[in-house]
Write an enzyme that holds these catalytic residues in place. Structure first.
Site, PDB file in Angstrom:
ATOM      1  N   LYS A  75     139.899 -64.633  91.299  1.00 45.57           N
ATOM      2  CA  LYS A  75     141.104 -64.283  92.072  1.00 45.57           C
ATOM      3  C   LYS A  75     141.674 -65.505  92.789  1.00 45.57           C
ATOM      4  O   LYS A  75     142.853 -65.802  92.683  1.00 45.57           O
ATOM      5  CB  LYS A  75     140.796 -63.185  93.103  1.00 45.57           C
ATOM      6  CG  LYS A  75     140.258 -61.902  92.508  1.00 45.57           C
ATOM      7  CD  LYS A  75     140.020 -60.845  93.557  1.00 45.57           C
ATOM      8  CE  LYS A  75     138.934 -61.184  94.565  1.00 45.57           C
ATOM      9  NZ  LYS A  75     137.563 -61.142  94.015  1.00 45.57           N
ATOM     10  N   ARG A 120     140.845 -53.845  99.486  1.00 45.22           N
ATOM     11  CA  ARG A 120     139.502 -53.648  98.922  1.00 45.22           C
ATOM     12  C   ARG A 120     138.980 -52.239  99.140  1.00 45.22           C
ATOM     13  O   ARG A 120     137.856 -51.937  98.715  1.00 45.22           O
ATOM     14  CB  ARG A 120     138.535 -54.642  99.572  1.00 45.22           C
ATOM     15  CG  ARG A 120     138.250 -55.899  98.740  1.00 45.22           C
ATOM     16  CD  ARG A 120     137.358 -56.790  99.571  1.00 45.22           C
ATOM     17  NE  ARG A 120     136.577 -57.719  98.820  1.00 45.22           N
ATOM     18  CZ  ARG A 120     136.913 -58.998  98.625  1.00 45.22           C
ATOM     19  NH1 ARG A 120     138.051 -59.465  99.065  1.00 45.22           N
ATOM     20  NH2 ARG A 120     136.094 -59.792  97.985  1.00 45.22           N
ATOM     21  N   ARG A 177     128.768 -71.772  92.121  1.00 39.18           N
ATOM     22  CA  ARG A 177     129.615 -72.186  93.242  1.00 39.18           C
ATOM     23  C   ARG A 177     128.773 -72.398  94.498  1.00 39.18           C
ATOM     24  O   ARG A 177     129.039 -73.290  95.288  1.00 39.18           O
ATOM     25  CB  ARG A 177     130.707 -71.137  93.503  1.00 39.18           C
ATOM     26  CG  ARG A 177     131.635 -71.553  94.636  1.00 39.18           C
ATOM     27  CD  ARG A 177     132.804 -70.610  94.825  1.00 39.18           C
ATOM     28  NE  ARG A 177     132.396 -69.323  95.372  1.00 39.18           N
ATOM     29  CZ  ARG A 177     133.201 -68.304  95.566  1.00 39.18           C
ATOM     30  NH1 ARG A 177     134.481 -68.399  95.241  1.00 39.18           N
ATOM     31  NH2 ARG A 177     132.756 -67.164  96.066  1.00 39.18           N
ATOM     32  N   ARG A 204     128.760 -71.431 101.257  1.00 38.68           N
ATOM     33  CA  ARG A 204     129.085 -70.068 101.708  1.00 38.68           C
ATOM     34  C   ARG A 204     127.819 -69.243 101.863  1.00 38.68           C
ATOM     35  O   ARG A 204     126.973 -69.220 100.968  1.00 38.68           O
ATOM     36  CB  ARG A 204     130.047 -69.401 100.721  1.00 38.68           C
ATOM     37  CG  ARG A 204     131.488 -69.742 101.012  1.00 38.68           C
ATOM     38  CD  ARG A 204     132.441 -69.180  99.990  1.00 38.68           C
ATOM     39  NE  ARG A 204     132.358 -67.727  99.830  1.00 38.68           N
ATOM     40  CZ  ARG A 204     133.300 -67.009  99.219  1.00 38.68           C
ATOM     41  NH1 ARG A 204     134.373 -67.597  98.731  1.00 38.68           N
ATOM     42  NH2 ARG A 204     133.160 -65.708  99.100  1.00 38.68           N
ATOM     43  N   ARG A 210     127.288 -57.713  96.975  1.00 41.81           N
ATOM     44  CA  ARG A 210     128.763 -57.708  96.976  1.00 41.81           C
ATOM     45  C   ARG A 210     129.292 -56.943  95.759  1.00 41.81           C
ATOM     46  O   ARG A 210     130.286 -56.224  95.865  1.00 41.81           O
ATOM     47  CB  ARG A 210     129.297 -59.153  96.946  1.00 41.81           C
ATOM     48  CG  ARG A 210     129.092 -59.873  98.268  1.00 41.81           C
ATOM     49  CD  ARG A 210     129.139 -61.381  98.116  1.00 41.81           C
ATOM     50  NE  ARG A 210     130.422 -61.893  97.675  1.00 41.81           N
ATOM     51  CZ  ARG A 210     130.597 -63.137  97.218  1.00 41.81           C
ATOM     52  NH1 ARG A 210     129.560 -63.968  97.130  1.00 41.81           N
ATOM     53  NH2 ARG A 210     131.778 -63.541  96.855  1.00 41.81           N
TER      54      ARG A 210
HETATM   55  P1  B4P Z   1     136.917 -66.539  92.614  1.00 41.78           P
HETATM   56  O1  B4P Z   1     136.804 -65.201  91.983  1.00 41.78           O
HETATM   57  O2  B4P Z   1     138.249 -67.201  92.588  1.00 41.78           O
HETATM   58  O3  B4P Z   1     136.254 -66.259  94.011  1.00 41.78           O
HETATM   59  P2  B4P Z   1     136.909 -65.715  95.361  1.00 41.78           P
HETATM   60  O4  B4P Z   1     138.390 -65.678  95.315  1.00 41.78           O
HETATM   61  O5  B4P Z   1     136.296 -66.511  96.381  1.00 41.78           O
HETATM   62  O6  B4P Z   1     136.495 -64.168  95.461  1.00 41.78           O
HETATM   63  P3  B4P Z   1     135.341 -63.503  96.288  1.00 41.78           P
HETATM   64  O7  B4P Z   1     135.418 -62.055  95.940  1.00 41.78           O
HETATM   65  O8  B4P Z   1     134.072 -64.216  96.003  1.00 41.78           O
HETATM   66  O9  B4P Z   1     135.567 -63.756  97.825  1.00 41.78           O
HETATM   67  P4  B4P Z   1     136.573 -63.350  98.971  1.00 41.78           P
HETATM   68  O10 B4P Z   1     136.876 -64.635  99.585  1.00 41.78           O
HETATM   69  O11 B4P Z   1     137.732 -62.525  98.521  1.00 41.78           O
HETATM   70  O12 B4P Z   1     135.995 -67.651  91.934  1.00 41.78           O
HETATM   71  C1  B4P Z   1     134.596 -67.594  91.855  1.00 41.78           C
HETATM   72  C2  B4P Z   1     134.024 -68.789  91.077  1.00 41.78           C
HETATM   73  O13 B4P Z   1     134.284 -68.647  89.700  1.00 41.78           O
HETATM   74  C3  B4P Z   1     134.616 -70.141  91.483  1.00 41.78           C
HETATM   75  O14 B4P Z   1     133.577 -71.053  91.604  1.00 41.78           O
HETATM   76  C4  B4P Z   1     135.520 -70.508  90.306  1.00 41.78           C
HETATM   77  O15 B4P Z   1     135.603 -71.901  90.091  1.00 41.78           O
HETATM   78  C5  B4P Z   1     134.838 -69.843  89.155  1.00 41.78           C
HETATM   79  N1  B4P Z   1     135.767 -69.456  88.099  1.00 41.78           N
HETATM   80  C6  B4P Z   1     137.005 -68.926  88.261  1.00 41.78           C
HETATM   81  N2  B4P Z   1     137.580 -68.682  87.075  1.00 41.78           N
HETATM   82  C7  B4P Z   1     136.650 -69.047  86.108  1.00 41.78           C
HETATM   83  C8  B4P Z   1     136.638 -69.026  84.671  1.00 41.78           C
HETATM   84  N3  B4P Z   1     137.682 -68.589  83.959  1.00 41.78           N
HETATM   85  N4  B4P Z   1     135.527 -69.438  84.020  1.00 41.78           N
HETATM   86  C9  B4P Z   1     134.471 -69.898  84.741  1.00 41.78           C
HETATM   87  N5  B4P Z   1     134.412 -69.956  86.090  1.00 41.78           N
HETATM   88  C10 B4P Z   1     135.499 -69.541  86.768  1.00 41.78           C
HETATM   89  O16 B4P Z   1     135.695 -62.414  99.949  1.00 41.78           O
HETATM   90  C11 B4P Z   1     134.517 -62.840 100.605  1.00 41.78           C
HETATM   91  C12 B4P Z   1     133.990 -61.773 101.582  1.00 41.78           C
HETATM   92  O17 B4P Z   1     134.947 -61.558 102.671  1.00 41.78           O
HETATM   93  C13 B4P Z   1     133.772 -60.361 101.013  1.00 41.78           C
HETATM   94  O18 B4P Z   1     132.517 -60.221 100.385  1.00 41.78           O
HETATM   95  C14 B4P Z   1     133.909 -59.483 102.285  1.00 41.78           C
HETATM   96  O19 B4P Z   1     132.741 -59.502 103.058  1.00 41.78           O
HETATM   97  C15 B4P Z   1     135.000 -60.169 103.069  1.00 41.78           C
HETATM   98  N6  B4P Z   1     136.344 -59.619 102.783  1.00 41.78           N
HETATM   99  C16 B4P Z   1     137.382 -60.305 102.225  1.00 41.78           C
HETATM  100  N7  B4P Z   1     138.462 -59.507 102.084  1.00 41.78           N
HETATM  101  C17 B4P Z   1     138.099 -58.279 102.573  1.00 41.78           C
HETATM  102  C18 B4P Z   1     138.769 -57.024 102.671  1.00 41.78           C
HETATM  103  N8  B4P Z   1     140.035 -56.861 102.249  1.00 41.78           N
HETATM  104  N9  B4P Z   1     138.105 -55.964 103.204  1.00 41.78           N
HETATM  105  C19 B4P Z   1     136.855 -56.100 103.638  1.00 41.78           C
HETATM  106  N10 B4P Z   1     136.143 -57.264 103.565  1.00 41.78           N
HETATM  107  C20 B4P Z   1     136.759 -58.344 103.027  1.00 41.78           C
END
Ligand code: B4P
Length: 188
Positions: free
Chosen positions: A14, A87, A126, A132, A143
């Protein structure tokens, strides 16, 4: 306005794909994950409050994340990309109400689909550099469990509004960006 929900399990890409969409479509990026990490890094009262919840792989309360989003909805924007929000169904309903107050609505949801083992592999990788607290295998699996029980119903919420677009999230970042742009061009 073009308002997009970029959806998918933890590690689906994302954050990675959001960056492409901002560059191509000129949208404002709203990532609740980034906002919460900024609160933790600043040592604010809110940051202290959510630290343990995030490290445990759980969702932060709806009330907190809805308030974070509400104060960033600027009526002058060309549109928004919501990354990691909503979410829960309660968050999706709140977002619909906030956008209606501004005479706009969600245009579409783009849902990235990636198998669980690939998610774990990406996030463990990552975690080597990210620092993190939630990028370790035990927390990553929690998660994913939270996602399956509380977040997946959000896709159904948008499917009922005929706004759900599923995308294969495995492949090169470029190829996936092409698939995402293909969907968004139909709405832009
Ligand atoms: P991403 O999937 O881009 O990770 P992210 O955006 O950080 O999503 P995530 O769900 O982990 O965290 P968020 O910050 O929203 O990438 C992951 C990895 O994959 C990276 O290293 C990337 O380089 C790699 N990658 C990407 N594309 C690839 C491909 N095509 N091939 C190979 N590798 C690839 O949330 C974190 C925490 O915050 C949650 O767990 C929760 O506790 C809280 N939170 C956030 N929003 C919330 C909400 N709305 N409600 C409640 N809690 C919330």
């Amino acid at each position: 306005m073009l308002n997009i929900v970029l959806f998918g399990p933890p590690g689906a890409g994302k954050g990675t794909q959001s960056q492409r969409v901002i560059d191509t479509f000129g949208l404002v990026h709203l990532s609740t994950g980034d906002m919460l990490r900024a609160e933790m890094a600043s040592g604010s009262e809110l940051g202290e409050q959510v630290k343990g919840i995030i490290a445990a792989g759980q969702l932060v309360s709806d009330e907190i994340v809805i308030a974070l989003i509400a104060k960033r909805l600027d009526a002058d924007a060309k549109g928004f990309i919501f990354d990691g929000f909503p979410r829960t169904v309660a968050q999706a309903e709140a977002l619909d109400n906030l956008l209606a107050e501004k005479n706009t609505a969600i245009s579409c949801m783009v849902a990235l689909e990636v198998p669980e083992e690939e998610l774990v592999t990406r996030l463990v990788k990552r975690g080597i550099d990210s620092g993190r607290s939630d990028d370790n295998e035990e927390t990553i699996r929690k998660r994913i469990t939270e996602y399956n029980s509380k977040t997946l119903p959000v896709a159904e919420y948008y499917a009922k509004q005929d706004k759900l677009n599923k995308i294969e999230g495995v492949g090169s970042i470029e190829d996936i960006a092409g698939r995402v742009a293909g969907v968004l061009n139909q709405y832009a």
